[in-house]
Each structure stands twice: as C-alpha cells, then as structure tokens.
Scaffold this active site. Structure first.
Site, PDB file in Angstrom:
ATOM      1  N   HIS A 123      42.171  31.515  65.799  1.00  0.00           N
ATOM      2  CA  HIS A 123      42.378  31.394  67.246  1.00  0.00           C
ATOM      3  C   HIS A 123      42.103  29.953  67.701  1.00  0.00           C
ATOM      4  O   HIS A 123      42.882  29.374  68.462  1.00  0.00           O
ATOM      5  CB  HIS A 123      41.467  32.373  67.980  1.00  0.00           C
ATOM      6  N   GLU A 124      40.992  29.395  67.214  1.00  0.00           N
ATOM      7  CA  GLU A 124      40.655  28.015  67.589  1.00  0.00           C
ATOM      8  C   GLU A 124      41.687  27.031  67.048  1.00  0.00           C
ATOM      9  O   GLU A 124      42.043  26.058  67.719  1.00  0.00           O
ATOM     10  CB  GLU A 124      39.257  27.666  67.078  1.00  0.00           C
ATOM     11  N   HIS A 174      44.633  26.638  69.294  1.00  0.00           N
ATOM     12  CA  HIS A 174      44.512  25.677  70.400  1.00  0.00           C
ATOM     13  C   HIS A 174      44.949  24.285  69.956  1.00  0.00           C
ATOM     14  O   HIS A 174      45.599  23.548  70.716  1.00  0.00           O
ATOM     15  CB  HIS A 174      43.069  25.637  70.908  1.00  0.00           C
ATOM     16  N   GLU A 177      44.927  30.859  76.066  1.00  0.00           N
ATOM     17  CA  GLU A 177      44.194  31.808  75.221  1.00  0.00           C
ATOM     18  C   GLU A 177      45.144  32.818  74.588  1.00  0.00           C
ATOM     19  O   GLU A 177      44.990  33.184  73.417  1.00  0.00           O
ATOM     20  CB  GLU A 177      43.117  32.517  76.041  1.00  0.00           C
ATOM     21  N   ASP A 234      45.720  33.384  70.650  1.00  0.00           N
ATOM     22  CA  ASP A 234      45.632  34.714  70.038  1.00  0.00           C
ATOM     23  C   ASP A 234      46.884  35.018  69.221  1.00  0.00           C
ATOM     24  O   ASP A 234      46.804  35.558  68.106  1.00  0.00           O
ATOM     25  CB  ASP A 234      45.445  35.786  71.115  1.00  0.00           C
TER      26      ASP A 234
END
Length: 421
Positions: A276-277, A280, A358, A362
């Site tokens: 997930h990070e 970004h 976000e 995801d």
C-alpha cells in the site's frame, strides 16, 4: 469590507463549523455504539466496537475544548493586543533589529506550545492511558517535550534568521529568494530526519526477520523500488499503536516498522501494508503533495510581501506597526495566524484528494499482494488502534484523510480478484 470583519467572519465561522462537526461525530458514533456493522461481525467483537466508539468520543470531547481555546488564543494575540505587548517588550529590551524580530516570533511559538501542552498531556495520560494505549512515563514525556522545543528553537531561529534577513533587503524579489530557501530547508530536513532527528527520540534496528526480509525484497524488486534499508522502531516505548512509514529521498529511502505493528501482523499482512505504501510512491502521491505544498508556499510568500506593506493589515488585527523599526517579524506572525483561519475552508478538498490517493494505493497493493492479506491487516489495525467503524459521514468527508473503515473494506472486497461474489 473592512479586513477585521472578514477575519472575524472566517474565524468565528470556522469555530462554529468545527464545533458542529465535533458534536455530529460524538452523537453519530454514540448512536451506533451498540451496532456492529455486519461486514465486521466475523473479525471484530461488539466489545471492540464499543471501545473504539468510546475512544473516539473521548478524543472528540477534548477537541471541542481545544477549539474554543485555539480561537481564544488567536483573538488574544490579535484583537486583544497580545502581539502588541510582545512587540513592544522586545523593542524595549533588544535593540538589534533582527534579534528583536526573531524574539517576537519565537515567543509567540513558545507561548502557543505551552498553551497546547496541557491538552497533549491530558490526551496522553488520561485518554490514551484509559484505553490502554499509553506507555509514556512522565519522565519520557518531559524529555520528548523539552527535546522537541529545543529542536523547534534551534531550527526555527536558523530559518527565521535567513527569511527575515531576506525580507529586510527590501527587494521586490525577496519572496522568490525566501521561497527557494524554504524549499531547500525542507528538503534538507527530509534528508536529515531519518539519520539525525528521528534517532533522538527512538531507537532503530535493522529488521531481523529473514523470511519477512526476503518477502519485502521480492516485493520492492517486483515494483521497481530501491531501498536503503529496513528498520524497526521501538514505538512500544511510547504507545501500543502500530504503524509503518517511508522516509528519506531518492536512493536513500528506507522503510520503518513500529515494533508494535510487527508483533500483530503476519508476514503476508506486513507485505500487503508495505505494498500500500509503495502504491503511494508508484502513483507519485508524495511527490505531488510536496509540489502542491511548495507551490502554496510560493503563493504565501508573495501574499505576505504584499500584506506586509499594508498598514490596514496590522491595525485591523489590533497591532500598530513600529514607525522607527522593521515590522517583518510582526507581519510574519500575523500572516501565519491568519492563514489557518482561511485555509480551514479548503480542508474538505484536500482531504477528498487524500482519500482518493488511499484508494489508489489500496488498488496497487491488491495488484501486487493478496487482497485478503490487506483486508486482514486493516481489520487488525482498526481493532488494535480503536479506530471507529462508524464515523459521521459529514465529519468524515470534512476531516478524514483515509476512507472510513466500511467503505475501505468494501473497496478491497470489490477489487479482490479471488472474490466470486
């Protein structure tokens, strides 16, 4: 319209909206306290849901009081003459122009920090302790506070000295020079934080879980990322909350896991959180946010340059500029008191974009790891961090940087390639 009236309308309007949103959140969460959403029935207990509701309500009640105090502080500094008193004090006791202005700005920051200190202490030793999260001792709390104030003073004085010196040059281009320095200063902090600043507060050790290391290395290679290291931070010294984050720039990027996070998630779930990070970074969310912040700073510096030359900017806010001395420090303080009053109304836009990011992160995680692992990791984090599952929709749309739990879980389920529902 007189700037004073505009300022008061926005200031009091923000106070009313903040208090209204907080009351909405408290009532909504309390009303749904005994109703566990069906999507969480298999993974969370009603007791955990009720605990999260009580925790959310306690934090919001403190926020209600803080809202009134923050507004009172702004009014005290401006319309009630607080800044005028401080400006005259430094003018009488410090003849050097630059140091006089630095003293003014730093005293305002120091007073603001002292006013916020009781709220922070109450949050840590009452609310966090009551719900079993706090592990800070009074001694460590005091050490952190003094160290934080020392860093703020040291870095703040250095930054102010340069910016105020540029302002005193009187050149029409000073906002551009100040902005360039501000960008370099922030990039320097981002570079220095993992190596020099963060270790002042926490201990960092290389990740010592070979299977997890191999899993992470495989993930970052598949995603085309270069990492300078994997570290574990002793977050459990201060709180039982779990987290993970990226830090550093370019090839110096490193991943930091809270030890509390690693103690709760299995390797597959940690990989999903990390993916997930990485999402970004893949979507350049952090870079875009940085560019927006730097672009906003440029606008702010030019706005400050224009306002600092207007007598009505000072007098409308209860301050008389000095005729025999420079007022750059005074203008700087007034400007940064005013900015949050007006930018508050842009919060929903900023937070909407953050929630969109976000979802994108995801989706990236689901594409590179197991959706079920991400779902399970989030459910564990919601439970362990006592995040409410039923926030007020209006409050959430205004404040939340992450999607509400229910919407986020539904998003993951819809995009799970192994789901046949």
């Amino acid at each position: 319209m007189n700037f004073l009236y505009v300022f008061l309308i926005f200031l009091l309007g923000a106070l009313i909206v903040r208090q209204w949103l907080s009351w909405r959140q408290i009532r909504y969460v309390a009303r749904h306290r005994n109703q566990l959403p069906p999507e969480f029935a298999q993974s969370l207990s009603l007791h955990a849901h009720q605990r999260a509701a009580d925790y959310t309500i306690a934090k919001e009640q403190l926020r209600l009081i803080e809202g009134f105090v923050d507004t009172a502080v702004v009014i005290s500094f401006t319309l009630l003459g607080g800044l005028q008193v401080l400006d005259l004090f430094w003018a009488r006791h410090v003849p050097h122009e630059l140091w006089r202005q630095i003293g003014l700005v730093m005293s305002v920051l120091g007073i603001s920090a002292l006013i916020s200190l009781p709220f922070r202490a109450w949050s840590v030793f009452k609310i966090e302790a009551h719900f079993g999260f706090n592990r800070l001792t009074p001694k460590l709390f005091l050490r952190d506070t003094l160290l934080g104030l020392g860093l703020m003073a040291g870095l703040g004085v250095a930054c102010l000295a340069v910016i105020l010196s540029l302002m005193q040059l009187g050149s029409h281009s000073w906002p551009l020079y100040a902005w360039g320095f501000w960008v370099l200063f922030n990039l320097l902090l981002i570079w220095a934080y993992p190596a020099f600043i963060a270790p002042l507060f926490n201990r960092f050790q290389p990740l010592d879980r070979p299977e997890l290391q191999n899993r992470i290395q495989g993930l970052v290679q598949r995603c085309g990322f270069t990492l300078a290291g994997l570290f574990v931070m002793d977050g459990s010294r201060r709180s039982s909350h779990g987290n993970a984050y990226f830090t550093g720039l370019g090839n110096l990027k490193r991943i930091v896991f809270f030890d509390t996070l690693l103690s709760r998630l299995n390797d597959e779930e940690v990989e999903a959180v990390l993916a997930h990070e990485l999402g970004h970074f893949k979507h350049k969310h952090i870079l875009k946010r940085m560019l927006v912040n730097f672009g906003g700073a440029l606008v702010f510096f030019f706005a400050l340059a224009w306002l600092s030359q207007k007598v009505w900017f000072y007098t409308s806010l209860g301050v008389l500029p000095q005729l025999a001395g420079a007022n750059d420090g005074l203008a700087l303080v007034l400007f940064f008191i005013c900015v949050p009053v007006f930018t508050f109304w842009l919060s929903p836009i900023s937070h909407f974009l953050s929630r969109k990011n976000e979802y994108e992160a995801d989706a990236y995680a689901i594409a590179h790891t197991q959706a079920s692992a991400l779902r399970n990791a989030l459910l564990k984090l919601y439970k362990d961090n006592a995040a409410t599952l039923t926030p007020d929709p209006v409050y959430s749309s205004f404040y939340d940087t992450h999607p509400p739990a229910l919407q986020r879980i539904r998003f993951i389920d819809r995009h799970d390639p192994t789901s046949f529902s």
